[in-house]
Write an enzyme that holds these catalytic residues in place. Structure first.
Site, PDB file in Angstrom:
ATOM      1  N   SER A 124      40.594  35.556  44.271  1.00  0.00           N
ATOM      2  CA  SER A 124      41.398  36.258  44.058  1.00  0.00           C
ATOM      3  C   SER A 124      40.762  38.337  44.346  1.00  0.00           C
ATOM      4  O   SER A 124      39.775  39.298  44.608  1.00  0.00           O
ATOM      5  CB  SER A 124      42.266  36.630  42.997  1.00  0.00           C
ATOM      6  OG  SER A 124      43.027  37.940  42.821  1.00  0.00           O
ATOM      7  N   TYR A 148      43.026  36.800  32.986  1.00  0.00           N
ATOM      8  CA  TYR A 148      43.351  36.168  34.407  1.00  0.00           C
ATOM      9  C   TYR A 148      42.221  36.640  35.878  1.00  0.00           C
ATOM     10  O   TYR A 148      41.749  35.835  35.904  1.00  0.00           O
ATOM     11  CB  TYR A 148      44.788  36.513  35.596  1.00  0.00           C
ATOM     12  CG  TYR A 148      44.556  35.939  36.356  1.00  0.00           C
ATOM     13  CD1 TYR A 148      44.836  34.381  37.264  1.00  0.00           C
ATOM     14  CD2 TYR A 148      44.455  37.274  37.889  1.00  0.00           C
ATOM     15  CE1 TYR A 148      44.594  34.396  38.687  1.00  0.00           C
ATOM     16  CE2 TYR A 148      44.594  36.460  38.983  1.00  0.00           C
ATOM     17  CZ  TYR A 148      44.755  35.578  39.331  1.00  0.00           C
ATOM     18  OH  TYR A 148      44.996  35.050  40.698  1.00  0.00           O
ATOM     19  N   LYS A 152      38.689  34.396  37.701  1.00  0.00           N
ATOM     20  CA  LYS A 152      38.599  34.622  38.704  1.00  0.00           C
ATOM     21  C   LYS A 152      37.217  35.495  39.174  1.00  0.00           C
ATOM     22  O   LYS A 152      36.009  34.652  39.931  1.00  0.00           O
ATOM     23  CB  LYS A 152      38.965  35.131  39.361  1.00  0.00           C
ATOM     24  CG  LYS A 152      40.617  34.796  39.645  1.00  0.00           C
ATOM     25  CD  LYS A 152      40.627  33.843  40.886  1.00  0.00           C
ATOM     26  CE  LYS A 152      41.646  33.023  40.641  1.00  0.00           C
ATOM     27  NZ  LYS A 152      41.850  31.516  40.540  1.00  0.00           N
TER      28      LYS A 152
HETATM   29  N1  UFG Z   1      56.354  45.256  42.305  1.00  0.00           N
HETATM   30  C1  UFG Z   1      57.853  46.130  41.985  1.00  0.00           C
HETATM   31  N2  UFG Z   1      58.454  45.997  41.409  1.00  0.00           N
HETATM   32  C2  UFG Z   1      58.465  44.124  40.945  1.00  0.00           C
HETATM   33  C3  UFG Z   1      56.867  43.984  40.998  1.00  0.00           C
HETATM   34  C4  UFG Z   1      56.293  43.838  42.008  1.00  0.00           C
HETATM   35  O1  UFG Z   1      58.026  47.543  42.337  1.00  0.00           O
HETATM   36  O2  UFG Z   1      59.073  43.878  40.259  1.00  0.00           O
HETATM   37  C5  UFG Z   1      55.691  46.564  42.875  1.00  0.00           C
HETATM   38  C6  UFG Z   1      53.837  46.489  42.355  1.00  0.00           C
HETATM   39  O3  UFG Z   1      53.976  47.558  41.491  1.00  0.00           O
HETATM   40  C7  UFG Z   1      53.085  46.509  43.534  1.00  0.00           C
HETATM   41  C8  UFG Z   1      53.859  45.921  44.434  1.00  0.00           C
HETATM   42  O4  UFG Z   1      55.163  45.819  44.022  1.00  0.00           O
HETATM   43  O5  UFG Z   1      53.226  48.044  43.184  1.00  0.00           O
HETATM   44  C9  UFG Z   1      52.796  43.999  44.333  1.00  0.00           C
HETATM   45  O6  UFG Z   1      53.141  43.689  42.539  1.00  0.00           O
HETATM   46  P1  UFG Z   1      52.313  42.418  42.888  1.00  0.00           P
HETATM   47  O7  UFG Z   1      52.857  41.900  41.225  1.00  0.00           O
HETATM   48  O8  UFG Z   1      53.446  41.478  43.896  1.00  0.00           O
HETATM   49  O9  UFG Z   1      51.555  42.050  43.540  1.00  0.00           O
HETATM   50  P2  UFG Z   1      50.135  42.553  42.538  1.00  0.00           P
HETATM   51  O10 UFG Z   1      48.888  44.050  43.868  1.00  0.00           O
HETATM   52  O11 UFG Z   1      50.732  43.098  41.314  1.00  0.00           O
HETATM   53  O12 UFG Z   1      49.277  41.339  42.236  1.00  0.00           O
HETATM   54  C10 UFG Z   1      48.870  40.478  43.021  1.00  0.00           C
HETATM   55  C11 UFG Z   1      48.493  38.696  42.094  1.00  0.00           C
HETATM   56  C12 UFG Z   1      47.623  38.893  41.214  1.00  0.00           C
HETATM   57  C13 UFG Z   1      46.398  39.005  41.564  1.00  0.00           C
HETATM   58  C14 UFG Z   1      46.618  40.574  42.285  1.00  0.00           C
HETATM   59  C15 UFG Z   1      45.080  41.177  43.489  1.00  0.00           C
HETATM   60  O13 UFG Z   1      50.017  38.595  41.312  1.00  0.00           O
HETATM   61  O14 UFG Z   1      47.750  37.720  40.834  1.00  0.00           O
HETATM   62  O15 UFG Z   1      47.271  40.661  43.467  1.00  0.00           O
HETATM   63  O16 UFG Z   1      45.176  42.449  43.970  1.00  0.00           O
HETATM   64  F1  UFG Z   1      45.646  39.787  41.116  1.00  0.00           F
END
Ligand code: UFG
Length: 340
Positions: A124, A148, A152
Protein backbone atom coordinates in the site's frame (compact mmCIF):
# COMPACT_ATOMS: atom_id res chain seq x y z
CA UNK A 1 0.57 -21.45 -14.87
CA UNK A 2 -1.28 -22.05 -11.61
CA UNK A 3 -1.71 -19.25 -9.10
CA UNK A 4 -3.16 -19.13 -5.59
CA UNK A 5 -4.99 -15.91 -4.69
CA UNK A 6 -5.26 -15.48 -0.92
CA UNK A 7 -8.15 -13.13 -0.20
CA UNK A 8 -9.23 -13.71 -3.79
CA UNK A 9 -12.91 -13.08 -3.01
CA UNK A 10 -12.21 -9.52 -1.83
CA UNK A 11 -12.37 -6.30 -3.81
CA UNK A 12 -8.98 -6.31 -5.52
CA UNK A 13 -8.62 -10.10 -5.39
CA UNK A 14 -11.84 -10.79 -7.28
CA UNK A 15 -11.00 -8.36 -10.10
CA UNK A 16 -7.50 -9.83 -10.33
CA UNK A 17 -9.01 -13.33 -10.50
CA UNK A 18 -11.06 -12.25 -13.52
CA UNK A 19 -8.07 -10.72 -15.31
CA UNK A 20 -5.81 -13.73 -14.62
CA UNK A 21 -8.42 -16.31 -15.65
CA UNK A 22 -9.12 -14.36 -18.84
CA UNK A 23 -5.36 -14.33 -19.53
CA UNK A 24 -5.16 -18.13 -19.33
CA UNK A 25 -3.97 -18.63 -15.73
CA UNK A 26 -5.36 -21.44 -13.57
CA UNK A 27 -6.57 -19.58 -10.52
CA UNK A 28 -7.46 -20.99 -7.11
CA UNK A 29 -8.99 -18.62 -4.55
CA UNK A 30 -8.31 -19.10 -0.85
CA UNK A 31 -10.54 -17.00 1.39
CA UNK A 32 -12.07 -17.20 4.87
CA UNK A 33 -14.90 -14.84 3.80
CA UNK A 34 -14.39 -12.69 6.88
CA UNK A 35 -14.90 -9.58 4.74
CA UNK A 36 -16.28 -10.98 1.48
CA UNK A 37 -19.09 -13.20 0.28
CA UNK A 38 -18.93 -16.73 -1.19
CA UNK A 39 -21.29 -15.59 -3.98
CA UNK A 40 -18.38 -13.58 -5.46
CA UNK A 41 -16.87 -16.85 -6.72
CA UNK A 42 -19.94 -17.59 -8.84
CA UNK A 43 -19.81 -14.08 -10.25
CA UNK A 44 -16.16 -14.48 -11.24
CA UNK A 45 -17.21 -17.69 -13.04
CA UNK A 46 -20.14 -15.93 -14.75
CA UNK A 47 -17.90 -13.14 -16.02
CA UNK A 48 -15.11 -15.40 -17.25
CA UNK A 49 -17.21 -18.42 -18.30
CA UNK A 50 -14.61 -20.61 -16.60
CA UNK A 51 -14.44 -22.39 -13.24
CA UNK A 52 -12.79 -20.61 -10.33
CA UNK A 53 -11.97 -23.24 -7.69
CA UNK A 54 -12.17 -21.94 -4.14
CA UNK A 55 -10.72 -23.19 -0.86
CA UNK A 56 -12.36 -21.84 2.28
CA UNK A 57 -9.53 -21.52 4.79
CA UNK A 58 -7.92 -19.12 7.23
CA UNK A 59 -4.21 -18.52 6.70
CA UNK A 60 -3.56 -18.88 10.44
CA UNK A 61 -4.55 -22.56 10.16
CA UNK A 62 -1.18 -24.02 9.12
CA UNK A 63 -2.29 -27.65 8.53
CA UNK A 64 -5.26 -26.52 6.43
CA UNK A 65 -3.06 -24.22 4.33
CA UNK A 66 -0.53 -27.05 3.91
CA UNK A 67 -3.35 -29.30 2.72
CA UNK A 68 -4.36 -26.69 0.10
CA UNK A 69 -0.77 -26.60 -1.17
CA UNK A 70 -0.72 -30.42 -1.36
CA UNK A 71 -3.94 -30.51 -3.37
CA UNK A 72 -2.63 -28.08 -6.01
CA UNK A 73 0.61 -27.46 -7.81
CA UNK A 74 1.03 -23.69 -7.60
CA UNK A 75 3.68 -21.72 -9.47
CA UNK A 76 3.04 -18.47 -7.58
CA UNK A 77 0.89 -16.83 -4.92
CA UNK A 78 -0.80 -13.44 -5.06
CA UNK A 79 -1.29 -12.50 -1.41
CA UNK A 80 -4.23 -10.15 -0.80
CA UNK A 81 -5.59 -11.61 2.44
CA UNK A 82 -5.46 -9.29 5.42
CA UNK A 83 -7.39 -6.86 7.58
CA UNK A 84 -7.38 -3.42 5.98
CA UNK A 85 -9.32 -0.82 7.93
CA UNK A 86 -7.04 1.94 9.19
CA UNK A 87 -9.30 3.17 12.03
CA UNK A 88 -10.12 -0.33 13.25
CA UNK A 89 -6.40 -1.16 13.34
CA UNK A 90 -5.84 1.66 15.84
CA UNK A 91 -8.54 0.19 18.11
CA UNK A 92 -7.48 -3.46 17.66
CA UNK A 93 -3.73 -3.47 17.03
CA UNK A 94 -3.14 -6.97 18.38
CA UNK A 95 -5.74 -8.46 16.05
CA UNK A 96 -4.17 -6.65 13.07
CA UNK A 97 -0.61 -7.75 13.82
CA UNK A 98 -1.75 -11.28 14.53
CA UNK A 99 -3.96 -11.70 11.50
CA UNK A 100 -1.77 -9.98 8.92
CA UNK A 101 1.67 -11.07 10.13
CA UNK A 102 0.94 -14.59 11.37
CA UNK A 103 -1.19 -15.29 8.30
CA UNK A 104 1.66 -14.22 6.03
CA UNK A 105 4.26 -16.24 7.96
CA UNK A 106 2.09 -19.38 7.77
CA UNK A 107 1.67 -18.78 4.06
CA UNK A 108 5.43 -18.37 3.50
CA UNK A 109 6.04 -21.59 5.48
CA UNK A 110 3.53 -23.53 3.39
CA UNK A 111 4.98 -22.10 0.17
CA UNK A 112 8.56 -22.90 1.15
CA UNK A 113 7.63 -26.48 2.12
CA UNK A 114 6.22 -27.01 -1.37
CA UNK A 115 9.00 -25.12 -3.16
CA UNK A 116 6.68 -22.28 -4.29
CA UNK A 117 8.91 -19.21 -4.18
CA UNK A 118 7.09 -16.51 -6.09
CA UNK A 119 4.82 -14.01 -4.35
CA UNK A 120 3.00 -10.91 -5.51
CA UNK A 121 2.18 -8.98 -2.34
CA UNK A 122 -0.66 -6.48 -1.82
CA UNK A 123 1.17 -3.59 -0.27
CA UNK A 124 0.00 0.00 0.00
CA UNK A 125 1.03 3.61 -0.47
CA UNK A 126 0.57 3.82 3.27
CA UNK A 127 4.10 2.33 3.67
CA UNK A 128 5.61 5.73 2.81
CA UNK A 129 6.49 7.85 5.81
CA UNK A 130 4.08 10.75 6.19
CA UNK A 131 6.81 13.39 5.91
CA UNK A 132 7.80 12.38 2.37
CA UNK A 133 7.11 14.96 -0.36
CA UNK A 134 4.79 14.04 -3.26
CA UNK A 135 5.00 12.34 -5.67
CA UNK A 136 6.16 9.19 -3.86
CA UNK A 137 9.08 7.23 -5.33
CA UNK A 138 9.73 3.60 -4.44
CA UNK A 139 13.04 4.36 -2.73
CA UNK A 140 11.55 6.89 -0.28
CA UNK A 141 11.85 6.09 3.46
CA UNK A 142 9.18 3.78 4.83
CA UNK A 143 7.15 4.15 7.99
CA UNK A 144 3.52 4.16 9.05
CA UNK A 145 1.09 6.05 11.22
CA UNK A 146 -1.21 3.19 12.22
CA UNK A 147 -1.00 -0.56 12.94
CA UNK A 148 -2.51 -1.49 9.56
CA UNK A 149 0.22 0.46 7.79
CA UNK A 150 2.89 -1.09 10.00
CA UNK A 151 1.72 -4.59 9.06
CA UNK A 152 2.34 -3.66 5.40
CA UNK A 153 5.79 -2.23 6.19
CA UNK A 154 6.67 -5.32 8.25
CA UNK A 155 5.46 -7.81 5.64
CA UNK A 156 7.51 -6.02 2.99
CA UNK A 157 10.51 -6.34 5.33
CA UNK A 158 9.83 -10.04 5.93
CA UNK A 159 9.64 -10.70 2.20
CA UNK A 160 12.87 -8.76 1.54
CA UNK A 161 14.61 -10.87 4.20
CA UNK A 162 13.15 -14.15 2.89
CA UNK A 163 14.37 -13.22 -0.60
CA UNK A 164 17.82 -12.32 0.76
CA UNK A 165 18.11 -15.60 2.68
CA UNK A 166 17.00 -17.85 -0.16
CA UNK A 167 18.23 -16.87 -3.61
CA UNK A 168 15.40 -18.93 -5.13
CA UNK A 169 12.76 -16.55 -3.76
CA UNK A 170 11.18 -13.62 -5.64
CA UNK A 171 8.53 -11.14 -4.49
CA UNK A 172 6.86 -8.13 -6.08
CA UNK A 173 5.68 -5.59 -3.50
CA UNK A 174 2.80 -3.75 -5.14
CA UNK A 175 2.08 -0.46 -3.40
CA UNK A 176 -1.48 0.42 -4.29
CA UNK A 177 -2.62 4.01 -4.19
CA UNK A 178 -6.44 4.45 -4.02
CA UNK A 179 -8.21 1.63 -5.88
CA UNK A 180 -11.80 2.42 -6.85
CA UNK A 181 -14.28 1.50 -9.60
CA UNK A 182 -15.62 -1.96 -10.37
CA UNK A 183 -15.77 -4.55 -13.15
CA UNK A 184 -17.57 -2.97 -16.13
CA UNK A 185 -20.21 -5.74 -16.02
CA UNK A 186 -21.41 -4.42 -12.64
CA UNK A 187 -21.26 -8.00 -11.26
CA UNK A 188 -18.37 -7.53 -8.84
CA UNK A 189 -17.15 -4.47 -6.97
CA UNK A 190 -16.29 -3.12 -3.55
CA UNK A 191 -18.67 -4.28 -0.85
CA UNK A 192 -17.50 -3.08 2.55
CA UNK A 193 -19.28 -4.22 5.70
CA UNK A 194 -21.20 -1.48 7.53
CA UNK A 195 -20.70 2.22 6.92
CA UNK A 196 -17.76 2.73 4.54
CA UNK A 197 -14.64 4.59 5.62
CA UNK A 198 -13.33 5.25 2.14
CA UNK A 199 -14.48 8.04 -0.11
CA UNK A 200 -15.82 6.18 -3.14
CA UNK A 201 -17.96 3.56 -1.40
CA UNK A 202 -19.38 6.38 0.73
CA UNK A 203 -20.14 8.58 -2.28
CA UNK A 204 -21.78 5.57 -4.05
CA UNK A 205 -24.07 4.99 -1.10
CA UNK A 206 -25.01 8.66 -0.93
CA UNK A 207 -25.80 8.58 -4.67
CA UNK A 208 -27.84 5.38 -4.14
CA UNK A 209 -29.80 6.97 -1.29
CA UNK A 210 -28.44 4.58 1.36
CA UNK A 211 -26.67 7.41 3.21
CA UNK A 212 -27.99 10.97 3.54
CA UNK A 213 -24.91 13.05 2.79
CA UNK A 214 -21.17 12.99 2.24
CA UNK A 215 -18.96 14.50 4.92
CA UNK A 216 -15.99 16.19 3.28
CA UNK A 217 -13.15 15.88 5.78
CA UNK A 218 -11.64 19.36 5.59
CA UNK A 219 -11.55 21.99 2.85
CA UNK A 220 -8.66 24.01 4.26
CA UNK A 221 -5.74 21.91 3.02
CA UNK A 222 -3.01 23.48 0.93
CA UNK A 223 -4.43 21.95 -2.28
CA UNK A 224 -6.06 23.65 -5.30
CA UNK A 225 -9.61 23.54 -3.86
CA UNK A 226 -8.69 22.91 -0.21
CA UNK A 227 -9.88 19.26 -0.13
CA UNK A 228 -7.63 16.18 0.09
CA UNK A 229 -5.93 14.96 -3.08
CA UNK A 230 -5.40 11.23 -3.82
CA UNK A 231 -4.18 9.07 -6.69
CA UNK A 232 -7.31 7.07 -7.57
CA UNK A 233 -6.72 4.04 -9.78
CA UNK A 234 -9.34 1.88 -11.49
CA UNK A 235 -9.43 -1.58 -9.92
CA UNK A 236 -9.31 -3.17 -13.41
CA UNK A 237 -6.07 -1.32 -14.13
CA UNK A 238 -4.76 -2.44 -10.76
CA UNK A 239 -5.74 -6.04 -11.55
CA UNK A 240 -3.77 -5.81 -14.80
CA UNK A 241 -0.79 -4.63 -12.76
CA UNK A 242 -0.83 -8.03 -10.98
CA UNK A 243 -0.86 -9.85 -14.30
CA UNK A 244 2.19 -7.87 -15.43
CA UNK A 245 3.93 -8.41 -12.09
CA UNK A 246 3.43 -12.19 -12.35
CA UNK A 247 5.06 -12.13 -15.79
CA UNK A 248 7.89 -9.92 -14.51
CA UNK A 249 8.63 -12.21 -11.56
CA UNK A 250 8.68 -15.40 -13.64
CA UNK A 251 12.48 -15.40 -14.04
CA UNK A 252 13.49 -12.90 -11.39
CA UNK A 253 14.74 -13.41 -7.85
CA UNK A 254 14.74 -10.82 -5.09
CA UNK A 255 12.20 -8.27 -3.83
CA UNK A 256 10.88 -5.53 -6.12
CA UNK A 257 8.68 -2.68 -4.89
CA UNK A 258 6.37 -0.96 -7.39
CA UNK A 259 3.94 1.91 -7.06
CA UNK A 260 0.63 1.14 -8.72
CA UNK A 261 -1.07 4.48 -9.25
CA UNK A 262 -1.80 6.78 -12.15
CA UNK A 263 0.65 9.47 -11.10
CA UNK A 264 -2.19 12.01 -11.02
CA UNK A 265 -4.11 13.29 -8.01
CA UNK A 266 -7.78 14.32 -7.78
CA UNK A 267 -9.40 16.24 -4.95
CA UNK A 268 -12.48 15.13 -3.01
CA UNK A 269 -14.50 17.81 -4.77
CA UNK A 270 -13.29 16.64 -8.19
CA UNK A 271 -14.32 13.07 -7.35
CA UNK A 272 -17.75 14.24 -6.20
CA UNK A 273 -18.21 16.29 -9.41
CA UNK A 274 -17.23 13.28 -11.58
CA UNK A 275 -19.69 11.07 -9.69
CA UNK A 276 -22.48 13.62 -10.01
CA UNK A 277 -21.95 13.57 -13.77
CA UNK A 278 -22.45 9.80 -13.99
CA UNK A 279 -25.34 9.51 -11.54
CA UNK A 280 -27.06 12.56 -12.98
CA UNK A 281 -27.77 14.48 -9.80
CA UNK A 282 -26.16 16.79 -7.27
CA UNK A 283 -24.97 14.95 -4.17
CA UNK A 284 -25.55 16.45 -0.74
CA UNK A 285 -22.25 17.25 1.00
CA UNK A 286 -21.21 18.93 4.22
CA UNK A 287 -17.74 20.17 5.05
CA UNK A 288 -16.57 18.75 8.38
CA UNK A 289 -13.27 19.05 10.23
CA UNK A 290 -10.20 17.23 8.92
CA UNK A 291 -10.04 13.49 9.67
CA UNK A 292 -7.15 12.79 12.09
CA UNK A 293 -4.14 11.26 10.34
CA UNK A 294 -5.13 12.36 6.81
CA UNK A 295 -2.49 13.90 4.56
CA UNK A 296 -3.26 16.81 2.21
CA UNK A 297 -1.98 15.16 -0.94
CA UNK A 298 -0.81 11.65 -1.86
CA UNK A 299 0.11 10.52 -5.37
CA UNK A 300 2.58 8.21 -7.04
CA UNK A 301 5.50 8.63 -9.28
CA UNK A 302 4.47 5.84 -11.67
CA UNK A 303 7.67 5.65 -13.76
CA UNK A 304 9.15 2.45 -12.37
CA UNK A 305 6.02 0.37 -13.02
CA UNK A 306 5.82 1.84 -16.53
CA UNK A 307 9.45 1.15 -17.38
CA UNK A 308 9.85 -2.23 -15.67
CA UNK A 309 6.39 -3.80 -15.86
CA UNK A 310 5.05 -1.96 -18.91
CA UNK A 311 2.18 -0.79 -16.69
CA UNK A 312 0.24 2.38 -17.41
CA UNK A 313 -3.24 3.05 -16.08
CA UNK A 314 -5.69 3.25 -19.00
CA UNK A 315 -8.94 4.22 -17.28
CA UNK A 316 -9.69 7.71 -16.01
CA UNK A 317 -11.78 9.16 -13.19
CA UNK A 318 -14.98 9.21 -15.32
CA UNK A 319 -14.71 5.46 -15.98
CA UNK A 320 -13.89 4.78 -12.32
CA UNK A 321 -17.06 6.60 -11.23
CA UNK A 322 -19.26 5.16 -14.02
CA UNK A 323 -18.24 1.59 -13.11
CA UNK A 324 -18.63 2.22 -9.37
CA UNK A 325 -22.13 3.61 -10.00
CA UNK A 326 -23.14 0.64 -12.21
CA UNK A 327 -21.98 -1.72 -9.45
CA UNK A 328 -23.88 0.25 -6.79
CA UNK A 329 -27.10 -0.07 -8.80
CA UNK A 330 -26.63 -3.75 -9.66
CA UNK A 331 -25.68 -4.62 -6.09
CA UNK A 332 -28.86 -3.02 -4.82
CA UNK A 333 -30.87 -5.13 -7.28
CA UNK A 334 -28.96 -8.31 -6.39
CA UNK A 335 -29.28 -7.71 -2.63
CA UNK A 336 -32.98 -7.10 -3.06
CA UNK A 337 -33.40 -10.28 -5.13
CA UNK A 338 -31.36 -12.73 -3.07
CA UNK A 339 -30.94 -11.01 0.32
CA UNK A 340 -27.46 -12.55 0.49
N1 UFG B 1 -12.79 11.55 2.53
C1 UFG B 1 -13.85 12.41 2.79
N2 UFG B 1 -15.01 11.88 3.26
C2 UFG B 1 -15.18 10.53 3.47
C3 UFG B 1 -14.08 9.67 3.21
C4 UFG B 1 -12.91 10.21 2.75
O1 UFG B 1 -13.74 13.62 2.60
O2 UFG B 1 -16.27 10.10 3.91
C5 UFG B 1 -11.54 12.12 1.99
C6 UFG B 1 -10.33 11.88 2.87
O3 UFG B 1 -10.19 12.91 3.81
C7 UFG B 1 -9.21 11.84 1.83
C8 UFG B 1 -9.87 11.24 0.59
O4 UFG B 1 -11.26 11.43 0.78
O5 UFG B 1 -8.79 13.15 1.51
C9 UFG B 1 -9.59 9.75 0.41
O6 UFG B 1 -9.91 9.06 1.61
P1 UFG B 1 -10.03 7.46 1.65
O7 UFG B 1 -10.46 7.10 3.04
O8 UFG B 1 -10.87 6.98 0.53
O9 UFG B 1 -8.54 6.97 1.35
P2 UFG B 1 -7.17 7.25 2.12
O10 UFG B 1 -6.26 7.89 1.12
O11 UFG B 1 -7.37 7.92 3.42
O12 UFG B 1 -6.69 5.76 2.47
C10 UFG B 1 -6.48 4.82 1.46
C11 UFG B 1 -6.79 3.41 1.98
C12 UFG B 1 -5.80 2.98 3.00
C13 UFG B 1 -4.43 3.14 2.50
C14 UFG B 1 -4.19 4.53 1.96
C15 UFG B 1 -2.87 4.55 1.25
O13 UFG B 1 -8.07 3.37 2.55
O14 UFG B 1 -6.00 1.60 3.28
O15 UFG B 1 -5.18 4.89 1.00
O16 UFG B 1 -2.41 5.83 1.03
F1 UFG B 1 -3.56 2.90 3.51
Amino acid sequence: MSVLLTGGAGFIGSHTAVVLIESGYDVVVLDNFSNSKPSVIGRIEQITGKPCPCEEADLSDGPLVDAVFRRHDFDAVVHFAGFKAVGESVEKPREYYENNLIGTLRLIEAMTRRGVKRMIFSSSATVYRADNPVPYYEDFPLGATNPYGWTKVMIERILCDVCAADPGWGAALLRYFNPIGAHPSGRIGEDPNGIPNNLLPYVSKVAGGELPLLHIFGDDYDTPDGTGVRDYIHVMDLARGHLLALGYMRDRRGAFPFNLGTGKGYSVREVVAAFEKVCGRALPVRVDPRRPGDLPSVYANADRARKELGFTARLGLDEMCADAWRWQKRREEADGATAE
